[in-house]
Design an enzyme around this catalytic site. Structure first.
Site, PDB file in Angstrom:
ATOM      1  N   GLY A 314     -22.347  21.701  42.871  1.00 40.43           N
ATOM      2  CA  GLY A 314     -22.413  23.006  42.234  1.00 40.43           C
ATOM      3  C   GLY A 314     -21.271  23.299  41.285  1.00 40.43           C
ATOM      4  O   GLY A 314     -20.757  22.416  40.582  1.00 40.43           O
ATOM      5  N   SER A 315     -20.853  24.550  41.285  1.00 36.84           N
ATOM      6  CA  SER A 315     -19.915  25.048  40.279  1.00 36.84           C
ATOM      7  C   SER A 315     -18.515  24.465  40.381  1.00 36.84           C
ATOM      8  O   SER A 315     -17.676  24.742  39.517  1.00 36.84           O
ATOM      9  CB  SER A 315     -19.846  26.575  40.367  1.00 36.84           C
ATOM     10  OG  SER A 315     -21.099  27.138  40.065  1.00 36.84           O
ATOM     11  N   THR A 316     -18.233  23.687  41.413  1.00 32.90           N
ATOM     12  CA  THR A 316     -16.924  23.023  41.471  1.00 32.90           C
ATOM     13  C   THR A 316     -16.751  22.074  40.282  1.00 32.90           C
ATOM     14  O   THR A 316     -15.623  21.738  39.916  1.00 32.90           O
ATOM     15  CB  THR A 316     -16.772  22.224  42.778  1.00 32.90           C
ATOM     16  OG1 THR A 316     -17.822  21.243  42.867  1.00 32.90           O
ATOM     17  CG2 THR A 316     -16.816  23.144  43.987  1.00 32.90           C
TER      18      THR A 316
END
Length: 597
Positions: A314-316
């Site tokens: 995801g957004s990591t």
């Protein structure tokens, strides 16, 4: 002349006649003396022969007695092992943590085997063994014990001293014990996925070969069995105290967040040392479970979520797009990008979480608020080819290479074709699956000033930097963005007083097992953190599989509500163990005048 004295010496006969004595008496006397001499000589010869014969018998009995004693104290050899003539190396080096504390060692124990042809009461022996070892198969024991062709059989490969005494009390001469060493993990489940486990290889009744079956035991199997080590232990990078604290917090967090599985990695950003690596559920390496034959492999306790588990994180991933664009000079932290809808790429609409419209945002704001559209536009400016090169240099295209046997199976899953849409989705962590350890190594590059590092489970003697991938200026700018995520953005629960945490949340829809899209109510929630933010020394990755936080009016699954608070608690627990002193923002004290009381 034979030297014998004549029976009638002439001189004595003449002398006797002169004195009027009977000369025949001289003959009788000499005959008596001769007979006595002959008798004494015969007796001496007989006594000598008896002495020699006695010595021969004595020596023979001594030799036989010694041999019988040796045989009574020795262990019978298994026929197969005796025929092979191959020696078995039973010794294995210890494994210790970075401070020399024992993680794996050897313990002397015994095996139990039987010679059925020597048994007196095989039925009673089988019944008594069932009382000691209820897991045995009585019918099989009876069949083997009463088989006249069976000369040897194993009963138990490892028994405790108490069990050994109980078997000894049975009094069955056909039940025998063999000495051996077994691998012992004194800390139980602690660091189980790192250590892996060991079992017996070649076996004889007098010894057994201990071989690694998983984890670091298997990876360093030859080195651990090498006699040239001279008993020197294998020193790992992990800290036993930190590992125990991380496991405790993660176990509690996994239950609190109702997660299916969990993983965490703590990495030294300068040396690449893994200080702690936890995967839940776990197991006891003293009794390692068998691999599953059905169901999902990730449901098995022996599945290592930190290394084998490859997930869309995801957004990591958004910070990688921003850092690369800054390194290429395409943007800086203050560059404004319009994230307003609509946005379509290759016919697909690019949306935001829960339909947000963040409007015009700086690059730092895009990372702080976790804008998909803003990150997508940055990635398109970078381009697919350069994006691939950068992610490949960070290690996202190959297994991590960390020193456990399972690492090779943790190869990232990449798009089949790297299209423009792939460039966009990968930039915010979809379409490319990697392990938490991959993510830890990527974040370490930002944390240490731009150098690539190689994760390792072996204790290092100092920093081990790889090639520079980012400038110090770019890395520092990226760290400031990650700090703002904690102070102002989606990871506000991760702000640990005194330790200035920086990081990024990631909440990715979980793909269905049959490849048919994504679940709408199942997420992989991740928090990638580094601390202290001003001069990071450690990266912490924490991932929860299908978490659900249920304290509110509706269930919450995103990382900000699930992974972040667990990671914050973990940093609170482990930072003091790492020797980090809290740095509180204390206001300047007013001037104080000291007076004597």
């Amino acid at each position: 002349m034979n030297g014998r004295i004549p029976l009638r010496p002439l001189a004595r006969v003449l002398d006797a006649r002169r004195r009027g004595e009977n000369p025949d008496a001289i003959e009788r006397e000499n005959l008596r003396i001769r007979h006595e001499q002959m008798r004494d000589k015969a007796r001496t010869r007989a006594e000598g022969r008896l002495l020699v014969l006695g010595l021969v018998f004595f020596c023979a009995f001594v030799v036989i007695g010694l041999r019988m004693g040796m045989l009574a104290q020795s262990q019978a050899e298994e026929p197969q092992a005796a025929a092979s003539g191959a020696s078995i190396l039973a010794s294995r080096a210890d494994i210790v943590d970075r401070h020399g504390r024992i993680l794996a060692t050897n313990m002397e124990t015994h095996s139990l085997y039987a010679h059925p042809h020597q048994m007196i009461e095989p039925v009673r022996a089988a019944d008594e063994l069932m009382k000691i070892f209820p897991d045995l198969d009585r019918e099989r024991l009876l069949k083997d014990f009463t088989n006249p062709k069976r000369k040897f059989m194993w009963v138990k490969k490892k028994i405790s001293p108490e069990q050994m005494q109980a078997v000894h009390d049975i009094g069955e001469p056909g039940l025998l014990f063999g000495p051996r060493e077994m691998r012992l993990y004194p800390n139980g489940k602690l660091a189980s996925h790192i250590l892996g486990g060991a079992s017996f290889g070649r076996e004889g009744v007098a010894s057994a070969e201990v071989i690694g079956t998983a984890g670091i035991e298997r990876y360093f199997d030859e080195e651990l069995r090498d006699p040239a080590r001279g008993g020197a232990p294998l020193e790992l990078s992990i800290d036993l105290s930190v590992q125990a604290a991380a496991e405790s917090v993660l176990r509690s967090g996994m239950k609190l967040m109702n997660a299916r599985g969990a993983a965490t990695v703590l990495l030294d950003v300068h040396t690449g040392e893994v200080l702690s690596m936890v995967s839940l559920p776990d197991f006891d390496p003293n009794d390692r479970p068998h691999p599953p034959v059905s169901g999902r492999p990730s449901d098995s306790p022996i599945f290592n979520h930190a290394v084998q588990g490859v997930y869309e994180l995801g957004s990591t991933f958004k910070i990688f797009a921003a850092a690369q664009a800054m390194e290429l000079g395409l943007v800086n932290a203050d560059t404004v990008i319009d994230t307003s809808p609509p946005m379509k790429v290759a016919g697909f609409r690019i949306g935001e979480f829960e339909g947000h419209n963040y409007g015009k945002q700086t690059v730092e704001g895009i990372i702080t608020h976790s804008s998909n559209r803003g990150t997508a536009k940055i990635a398109l400016a970078v381009g697919g080819d350069r994006q691939q090169d950068f992610l490949k240099s960070l290690g996202f295209f190959e297994p991590t290479g960390v020193e456990i046997s399972e690492a090779q199976s943790g190869k990232p899953l990449l798009p089949r074709r790297w299209t423009e849409l792939s460039t966009v989705t990968v930039s915010y962590g979809h379409g490319l699956s990697a392990s938490p350890l991959h993510l830890a190594a990527g974040y370490a590059t930002i944390a240490n000033g731009g150098h690539k590092i190689q994760p390792t489970l072996i204790k290092q003697d100092g920093p081990h930097y790889g090639p520079r991938l980012l400038s110090e200026k770019t890395a520092a700018s990226a760290r400031r963005m990650l700090r703002s995520v904690v102070t102002e953005g989606t990871a506000s629960f991760g702000d640990v007083p005194g330790y200035h945490v920086a990081g990024k949340t990631g909440s990715a829809d979980k793909p269905k097992e049959n490849g048919g899209g994504y679940y709408k109510d199942k997420l992989i929630s991740t928090f990638a953190a580094m601390f202290p933010a001003d001069a990071p020394r450690y990266v912490l990755i924490l991932t929860l599989d299908e978490p659900v936080e249920t304290s509110g009016n509706r269930p919450r699954r995103t990382a900000g509500w699930t992974a972040v608070p667990v990671a914050a608690e973990m940093i609170t627990r482990i930072a003091p163990l790492l020797g980090l002193r809290p740095d509180y923002d204390v206001p300047e004290e007013e001037e104080v005048t000291l007076v004597r009381n």
